[in-house]
Design an enzyme around this catalytic site. Sequence first.
Site, PDB file in Angstrom:
ATOM      1  N   THR A  12       0.827  -1.213   0.000  1.00 61.68           N
ATOM      2  CA  THR A  12       0.000   0.000   0.000  1.00 61.68           C
ATOM      3  C   THR A  12       0.853   1.251   0.000  1.00 61.68           C
ATOM      4  OG1 THR A  12      -1.840  -1.094   1.068  1.00 61.68           O
ATOM      5  CG2 THR A  12      -1.702   1.269   1.388  1.00 61.68           C
ATOM      6  N   SER A  58       1.390  -7.505  -0.769  1.00 60.10           N
ATOM      7  CA  SER A  58       2.100  -8.506   0.039  1.00 60.10           C
ATOM      8  C   SER A  58       1.236  -9.698   0.446  1.00 60.10           C
ATOM      9  CB  SER A  58       2.741  -7.860   1.271  1.00 60.10           C
ATOM     10  OG  SER A  58       1.823  -7.691   2.323  1.00 60.10           O
TER      11      SER A  58
HETATM   12  C1  SIN Z   1      -1.028  -2.926   2.868  1.00 61.23           C
HETATM   13  O1  SIN Z   1       0.119  -2.729   2.522  1.00 61.23           O
HETATM   14  O2  SIN Z   1      -1.532  -2.272   3.818  1.00 61.23           O
HETATM   15  C2  SIN Z   1      -1.955  -3.922   2.239  1.00 61.23           C
HETATM   16  C3  SIN Z   1      -1.452  -4.466   0.974  1.00 61.23           C
HETATM   17  C4  SIN Z   1      -0.181  -5.216   1.132  1.00 61.23           C
HETATM   18  O3  SIN Z   1       0.054  -5.834   2.173  1.00 61.23           O
HETATM   19  O4  SIN Z   1       0.607  -5.212   0.171  1.00 61.23           O
END
Ligand code: SIN
Length: 316
Positions: A12, A58
Amino acid sequence: MQQVVILGTGGTIAGTGVDPGRSWQYQAAQLTVAQLVQAVPALSASHLDVVQVAQIDSKDMSWAVWRSLGDALQQYLTRDDVAGVVITHGTDTLEETAYLLSHFVDARKPVVLTAAMRPATAHDADGPGNLRDAVRVVHEAARRRLGGVVAVLHGRIWAAEHVRKAHTAQLDAFDGGGHAPLALVDEGGQWTAAAPAWPTSAARAWSLLAKKPPRVEVVHSHADADGWLLDAALAYAGDHGPLDGLVLAGTGHGTLHQGLEAAVNRARAVGVTVWRSSRVARGGVMSRDSDSLRAAGDLTVAQARVALMLYLLESK
Ligand code: SIN
């Protein structure tokens, strides 16, 4: 000034959305790590090298990406001109990557994972501040001769083996499962309430990551858990390759429904290594004299899975 290397993996923190006011509507892993760095004016005076190791949400983390991170860390941490490394990551599996890497990185240089709960396009994007803090923590840790793997999120430094995502939406989404942060980082980059040392695991050989990972699955105990899923997995494993390990997300202190326990005994009888952890957020699972299954201690269920994979790789 020594260099800080920033390894980008997506998440994110590198996410973008169309509407800055609707920060829950976005796509992770859209911006490059170079773009993330450019968006933080406070980093313009730092000597940085940026490397895009992966570009994923992720939730899709894999052994292959962990291997690539391992290759990059081996390369950069041995360079005299490198103070330490920052890894930009998604929040969803950060605790697994941090815990895994803590088994390989020795105590000589800092490796700092950071992430964000809001995409880069959100009004209240937290990625730029977290990235700034992570780079500052590398410099300060190097100055204090602290090494090993930590996570820097929302003004806190967490030990790799304690950090875990504890909220699905809040900016302050991580905690230590009952353990305090190693330090708080204020806006000016000063540390308060700093622990005198950072915990580090024994440095394992990076070559372990080059091996084929064992298959380790997770099964939860819950009302009516009668072992159906585990028996199905064992039957499937007959034709599709072995189930090597199993982590049980038990109730309370890692206890199991009697129905699931019977299936666990069948799994152990055919050679599956079984560890028990808990589906409860804090407190962990300690060993008892009567234990027939190894207790996963303070680790989250996902971290216990990583620990069991490493255990199986080392015992092969
Ligand atoms: C995030 O980063 O908050 C959610 C998506 C991810 O883990 O890549």
